[in-house]
Each structure stands twice: as structure tokens, then as C-alpha cells.
Design an enzyme around this catalytic site. Sequence first.
Site, PDB file in Angstrom:
ATOM      1  N   SER A 148       7.542   7.097  12.553  1.00 36.24           N
ATOM      2  CA  SER A 148       7.397   5.794  11.914  1.00 36.24           C
ATOM      3  C   SER A 148       8.026   4.641  12.696  1.00 36.24           C
ATOM      4  O   SER A 148       8.908   4.837  13.525  1.00 36.24           O
ATOM      5  CB  SER A 148       8.075   5.905  10.547  1.00 36.24           C
ATOM      6  OG  SER A 148       8.508   4.670  10.090  1.00 36.24           O
ATOM      7  N   ARG A 150       0.561  13.214   9.805  1.00 33.17           N
ATOM      8  CA  ARG A 150       1.921  13.715  10.067  1.00 33.17           C
ATOM      9  C   ARG A 150       2.224  14.906   9.173  1.00 33.17           C
ATOM     10  O   ARG A 150       1.922  14.863   7.976  1.00 33.17           O
ATOM     11  CB  ARG A 150       2.955  12.609   9.808  1.00 33.17           C
ATOM     12  CG  ARG A 150       2.876  11.566  10.873  1.00 33.17           C
ATOM     13  CD  ARG A 150       3.983  10.535  10.817  1.00 33.17           C
ATOM     14  NE  ARG A 150       3.845   9.732  12.014  1.00 33.17           N
ATOM     15  CZ  ARG A 150       4.065   8.431  12.086  1.00 33.17           C
ATOM     16  NH1 ARG A 150       4.491   7.770  11.032  1.00 33.17           N
ATOM     17  NH2 ARG A 150       3.919   7.791  13.219  1.00 33.17           N
ATOM     18  N   ASP A 164       0.805  -1.223   0.000  1.00 35.19           N
ATOM     19  CA  ASP A 164       0.000   0.000   0.000  1.00 35.19           C
ATOM     20  C   ASP A 164       0.842   1.279   0.000  1.00 35.19           C
ATOM     21  O   ASP A 164       0.369   2.334  -0.359  1.00 35.19           O
ATOM     22  CB  ASP A 164      -0.926   0.016   1.229  1.00 35.19           C
ATOM     23  CG  ASP A 164      -0.154  -0.137   2.545  1.00 35.19           C
ATOM     24  OD1 ASP A 164       1.077  -0.336   2.501  1.00 35.19           O
ATOM     25  OD2 ASP A 164      -0.778  -0.074   3.612  1.00 35.19           O
ATOM     26  N   HIS A 165       2.102   1.177   0.405  1.00 32.70           N
ATOM     27  CA  HIS A 165       2.902   2.399   0.543  1.00 32.70           C
ATOM     28  C   HIS A 165       3.474   2.850  -0.785  1.00 32.70           C
ATOM     29  O   HIS A 165       3.358   3.996  -1.174  1.00 32.70           O
ATOM     30  CB  HIS A 165       4.026   2.187   1.559  1.00 32.70           C
ATOM     31  CG  HIS A 165       3.588   2.398   2.972  1.00 32.70           C
ATOM     32  ND1 HIS A 165       2.592   1.669   3.546  1.00 32.70           N
ATOM     33  CD2 HIS A 165       4.003   3.277   3.911  1.00 32.70           C
ATOM     34  CE1 HIS A 165       2.407   2.092   4.789  1.00 32.70           C
ATOM     35  NE2 HIS A 165       3.255   3.071   5.035  1.00 32.70           N
ATOM     36  N   ASP A 216       4.044  -1.065  11.301  1.00 37.97           N
ATOM     37  CA  ASP A 216       3.691   0.292  10.912  1.00 37.97           C
ATOM     38  C   ASP A 216       3.145   0.973  12.147  1.00 37.97           C
ATOM     39  O   ASP A 216       2.351   0.391  12.896  1.00 37.97           O
ATOM     40  CB  ASP A 216       2.636   0.285   9.798  1.00 37.97           C
ATOM     41  CG  ASP A 216       2.486   1.675   9.210  1.00 37.97           C
ATOM     42  OD1 ASP A 216       3.081   1.946   8.152  1.00 37.97           O
ATOM     43  OD2 ASP A 216       1.803   2.514   9.846  1.00 37.97           O
ATOM     44  N   ARG A 247       9.688   2.432  11.007  1.00 30.67           N
ATOM     45  CA  ARG A 247      10.679   1.889  10.063  1.00 30.67           C
ATOM     46  C   ARG A 247      11.994   1.565  10.770  1.00 30.67           C
ATOM     47  O   ARG A 247      12.647   2.434  11.339  1.00 30.67           O
ATOM     48  CB  ARG A 247      10.885   2.854   8.874  1.00 30.67           C
ATOM     49  CG  ARG A 247      11.557   4.156   9.176  1.00 30.67           C
ATOM     50  CD  ARG A 247      11.500   5.110   7.982  1.00 30.67           C
ATOM     51  NE  ARG A 247      10.152   5.600   7.781  1.00 30.67           N
ATOM     52  CZ  ARG A 247       9.841   6.827   7.328  1.00 30.67           C
ATOM     53  NH1 ARG A 247      10.790   7.668   6.999  1.00 30.67           N
ATOM     54  NH2 ARG A 247       8.593   7.203   7.193  1.00 30.67           N
TER      55      ARG A 247
HETATM   56  C1  MIC Z   1       4.631   6.551   8.081  1.00 30.81           C
HETATM   57  O1  MIC Z   1       3.475   6.958   8.140  1.00 30.81           O
HETATM   58  O2  MIC Z   1       5.611   7.226   8.449  1.00 30.81           O
HETATM   59  C2  MIC Z   1       4.870   5.155   7.536  1.00 30.81           C
HETATM   60  C3  MIC Z   1       5.519   5.316   6.243  1.00 30.81           C
HETATM   61  O3  MIC Z   1       3.647   4.498   7.360  1.00 30.81           O
HETATM   62  C4  MIC Z   1       5.731   4.374   8.528  1.00 30.81           C
HETATM   63  C5  MIC Z   1       6.187   3.069   8.048  1.00 30.81           C
HETATM   64  C6  MIC Z   1       7.365   3.128   7.132  1.00 30.81           C
HETATM   65  O4  MIC Z   1       8.240   3.943   7.310  1.00 30.81           O
HETATM   66  O5  MIC Z   1       7.404   2.304   6.229  1.00 30.81           O
HETATM   67  C7  MIC Z   1       5.082   4.167   9.899  1.00 30.81           C
HETATM   68  O6  MIC Z   1       4.213   4.911  10.273  1.00 30.81           O
HETATM   69  O7  MIC Z   1       5.500   3.275  10.650  1.00 30.81           O
HETATM   70 FE1  SF4 Z   2       0.422   5.228   4.929  1.00 34.66          FE
HETATM   71 FE2  SF4 Z   2       1.795   5.869   7.120  1.00 34.66          FE
HETATM   72 FE3  SF4 Z   2       0.434   7.717   5.778  1.00 34.66          FE
HETATM   73 FE4  SF4 Z   2      -0.871   5.892   7.115  1.00 34.66          FE
HETATM   74  S1  SF4 Z   2       0.477   7.444   7.968  1.00 34.66           S
HETATM   75  S2  SF4 Z   2      -1.321   6.574   5.048  1.00 34.66           S
HETATM   76  S3  SF4 Z   2       0.411   4.098   6.861  1.00 34.66           S
HETATM   77  S4  SF4 Z   2       2.216   6.575   5.027  1.00 34.66           S
END
Ligand code: MIC
Ligand code: SF4
Length: 644
Positions: A535, A382, A64-65, A120, A537
Site C-alpha cells: 500500500s 493482494r 470507497d475503502h 493509493d 498508506r
Molecule cells: C490497499 O490495497 O492496500 C489499499 C488499502 O488500497 C492501500 C491504500 C490504503 O492503505 O489506504 C493502497 O493500495 O495504497
Molecule cells: Fe481497494 Fe486497494 Fe483493494 Fe483496490 S487493492 S480494491 S484500492 S483495497
Amino acid sequence: MGKNVAQKLIDSHLVSGDAQQGKEVNIRIDQTLTQDATGTMAYLQFEAMGVPKVRTKLSVSYVDHNTLQYGGFENADDHRFLQTLASKYGIYFSRPGNGICHQVHLERFGVPGQTLLGSDSHTPTSGGIGMLAIGAGGLDVAVAMGGGAFSLTYPKVVLVNLKGKLKPWVSAKDVILEILRRLTVKGGVGKVIEYGGEGVKSLSVPERATITNMGAELGATTSVFPSDDITKEFLAAQGRETDWTELKADDGAKYDETIDLDLSKLEPMIARPHMPDAVCKVSEIEGMKVDQVCVGSCTNSSYRDLMLVSETFKKGGFKVHPEVSMTISPGSKQVLDMISLNKGLSHMIEAGARILEATCGPCIGNGQSPPSAGVSLRTFNRNFEGRSGTKDGKVFLCSPETAVAAAIYGVITDPRKLGKYPKVKAPAKFLVDDSMVVPPAKDPSKVSIARGPNIKELPKQGALPESLKGKVLIKLGDNITTDHITPAGTWLKYRSNVPKYSESVFSAIDAKFHEKAKAIGGGFVLGGENYGQGSSREHAALCPMYLGVKAIIAKSFARIHKDNLVNFGILPLTFENAADYDGIEDGDELELVNLKNGLTSGDTVTLKNITRGRDINLKHGYSPRQVETILAGGTLNYTTAKAK
Ligand code: MIC
Ligand code: SF4
């Protein structure tokens, strides 16, 4: 003594440890989820464990990312790897286009009363239906898939006592923005935020999920709602009534803190750049010119949210302002399908909105970067500096109501000016079609895992030496996010290629960081409060480890990132006396001495600042398991050694 919902969930899954606040406990994980950007690493780690099939009740691998597959083979190769691996190891595979993991999981898989561990940070979305849903690094999720327990610090439980009902044009996003305003981005660390009070019954499941989703921005372990008749109705409408069980706090349940919130007194709220807690009332900043409006992300992309936007356009005969670019990213195929069939989608297209895929998209900097110094209103969660892809872009976070008002007028506008509120009725039946979820193979021996050249081996590191010496590579301030450490956006396609992705480390702050770190053989990073927020990650630990970073010394850490550092054998350490932060500068030569003794005999380790000739006391606060993990050089070494 009566228990609250959070305690019931944790205690019913306890494998070992004392259910005592502040102590580490181990819990059984029923379900896991991964997404593509963290999933490739998680599955490489899972494979390395040599377990033939996942041992959870259910594991789902989502793509999905990064679904754009632009600029080369890397991304598409990752997807093929994920699909074949899922098939072989008993994992359900949600194909690109089926939707954002959290929205789909809530709709199709989440079960009240169960535990969910996801790679996530917004996994707590499923707390909206009464799950204990926790975000973690990929390695922790891999361990859970292998049947291992998940370790967490037994949290404090905060009750958000809701009363009353939201007024027209005020919605769930305003609730969580108000809580962020009061608690800040580190106010939830070590806590579970539990929602209760008579106001709960006025909130639908998608609204509850918006609130638990964005509890991640508080730094909380997770957020949870009880599972009640509204949950039951939602699951029944998804054709999953049999998944429902009631879950509520006992009479007389105790909480560590209580926050009272009268829903009827709330006004539309908005978070200003560049932090989700920089919240004020929309009315305070009305009139600011807006360049872009984005509706979607795992926080606000449900049927309810998109229909609200659509109905606002339709009922008022409104169009998107000629100087605003508006995008819509539906949360799932189910949402997209339903709004296509009932013409909700047409009304938004007619109004001038641009329709994107059912994915994360602009939220992770994948397209739709705002213009230079542009103002972008997003229903996302975010707004860290640079995350949108435009360094000086000004991202504001708001509800779909406030977003559509800005799209119409071209300036920030209190949505209450839009007239009659188009109440969106929850569907009695959602459109259920799981054909984009591929079940695992019946005969795994027939599946071979497809590995493209972008999938590189995991970097390894040895056991911890007795002392660590090196220079301060960078001195940073408060609230450094994982987006600062390892940015997403155009770097996303290198998530399974640590050597390449490591070139991104701190690139927005110091473009030469990775060259410097490599040239001098690594060293130390100095941070302020809440280092590593955002995140889950694990690349934000893995890539610095690859560059030779040995320890991060900070005033405080975000939960998931601290766990990720330990998992990869980098020492997260805090100051005994926060003022000592001022006594270390960029380039100083440091040495951590007598590490084994310091880590095993107490909570203090000694840091020698060789450049300035002084000793500084640092705290580690690790559990006995974490001490052993650090000494072994990380979780993979630790578990392999234990298995022998
Ligand atoms: C985000 O919203 O920062 C992400 C991308 O969903 C991350 C996961 C990632 O870095 O792949 C998260 O929230 O954990
Ligand atoms: Fe995707 Fe992370 Fe954004 Fe949610 S916050 S939509 S999981 S990138």
C-alpha cells in the site's frame, strides 16, 4: 532517438532534472485522486499548506475503502470532513456507493497523455488508457494538489512484447499473474512496465486496466499501455471521445529490457498464499476444497468481469456450491447499474451469490473474513498474510473465470472445463450518470469544513539531530508489507487519528510493539528485502514516527514506502554489505553518528552496534532534495522552511 510511451509521458511533463535513468526528475501532475483511507491525512496536509484552491487540472476525492460506517461516528465523520473540504478547495467528490476510485477514474476522468498522482498504490490502473498514473503517499499528492511537482527516479522501461490472442477461459488476470511469476514482487522496482506488440490490440481497456492495476504488485513505478483505437472506442462508449489522443512508441524506440509473452500459450494461473508472486497454473492445484469466492476489487470488477461470471452461471444453469460463500462487489455504480438493468445481477443472485456494495470491501479486510484456515479464491490483487482479517486464512488470487469455476464446483477447478466460453461484448455505450460526483462549491467562502472528534492533528517532529541512538525494537524478515506495519480492516476507522492508529503498529507480529516503543522512547526497526511493499498508506511511516522510530535499516525498500519514510523524517537505510543484517539482533543498542556529514558528503553513514562493539556501513541513496528533507525532519518542515 525514438521514444517509448513511458518516456514520452515523463518527458512531456518534465519540470526540472535531466531525463537520465537513475536520476531524480520532477514532473508536473495534471490530475490527482485520493480515497478516504489515505485522503483525510492528505487533505490535512494540503490545508496546512495554505493554498486556497487546488492547482491541478482535476482533483477527485473518492470514498470507497471504508463505507460501512459501523461501530460509531468515526467513519461517517471522516466522510463529512472529506466532502466539505472537497467542496471548499475545488475538488470533485465521489460519494460512497459511486465505486472504487480506480475503476471510476478509468471510466469517467482519466485522459490519455496526462499524468495522474493518486494516494493509493493501484493508481496505475489508469495506465490502461495511456496515462502516466503513479501511486504515492498522501503528502506527495497534497503537494501536487498545491501545484508542486512530483519527484521520481527516472525509470528503466521494460517492454512486455505481447503476441497472439488469449484462449477461451484465459484472461487479463492470467497475463499479470504470469508476469508476477516471472519477475516477482520486487522485480519492477525502479521500472515502468510498458505493454506493446501486436497482442495489445486483442485486449480491451478493462483488460488492460487489470494488467496495469496489478503492476503495483511488481513494485513498479507504474505500468502503461499505448492509447489506440481501442482506447478511443472505450472513451467514446463513455461519452468522452474528445478526451482521446493517440499515444504510441516511436519506431525504433529503445527499452532497457524486453519480455516476450505469447498470449495464445497462456493457461489459467493462480497466486497461492501469501504473496501475489507465488504463482502456479490452476491445473497444478486442482481439487483443493474452497470455502469462499470473492469477485471484485479494483483489479477485476468491470462490466466485462461481472458479466462473464453472470453469463457462466446462466449459460450452464449452474448454482453456487452449497459449501461455498460467494460475494460480488461491483467496481462502480455504472457497472452495478448496467448489470441490474440487463439482468446480469439477477442471474448471479439466482445462482446464490451474495451482492455487496460497489467498494473495496473484503479486499481491505472490511467484512467477509474467511473461516479459520479457510481457502478463499479472490479476483483481487493482494493476498498478504492476515490481510483478509483471518490470520490463518488462505487467500488465492485468480481471474473471474477461475473464481466462478471454484464457486460452482466447490474445489479449485481449471475453468476450461466449464464448456463454451461466454464471450462478453463490450457495450457500445456505457450508462453514464455522474450524479454521485459532487462538484466543488461555486462560492467556497460559504463552505465550512466539518471536523469530528476523530480527526486529530498531524504529529510533528523536529530537525534531524547529529546522531540517533536507541535499541532495535523489532527484527523482521523479507517482504514486510504495509499491512504488517499498519493493518487495515477493523483499524481503518482510525486513519485520521494517528495516536490511536499507532496502537496497531506491527500488532500481528508483536502485540506489545507500540507499548514497548513508547516506553523506551522509540528506536530502530530492522527489515529484510523489499521492506514496506504494498500500500501507499503513509500511516506506515507516520505511526512509527509517532512511536519514536528513528530509522528503518533494511536490505531493500519498496518505492512508495521509502518516499513516505523520507517525507516523515524517518531514515530508510540499506546495508552496504547485506550480510551485516545477521550481525544485528533484536534489542541491540545502536547509534547512527555524524549524520549530517554522512548524508551530505556521500552515500554512506556509519552505524555503531554498541552492544556488539562493531561499526557497520549503511547506504542512503537519497537525492539532494531528499537529504535536505531528512535533515529538516520531513517534507512539511522542509517546504515550510523553503517558503520563508
Ligand atoms: C490497499 O490495497 O492496500 C489499499 C488499502 O488500497 C492501500 C491504500 C490504503 O492503505 O489506504 C493502497 O493500495 O495504497
Ligand atoms: Fe481497494 Fe486497494 Fe483493494 Fe483496490 S487493492 S480494491 S484500492 S483495497
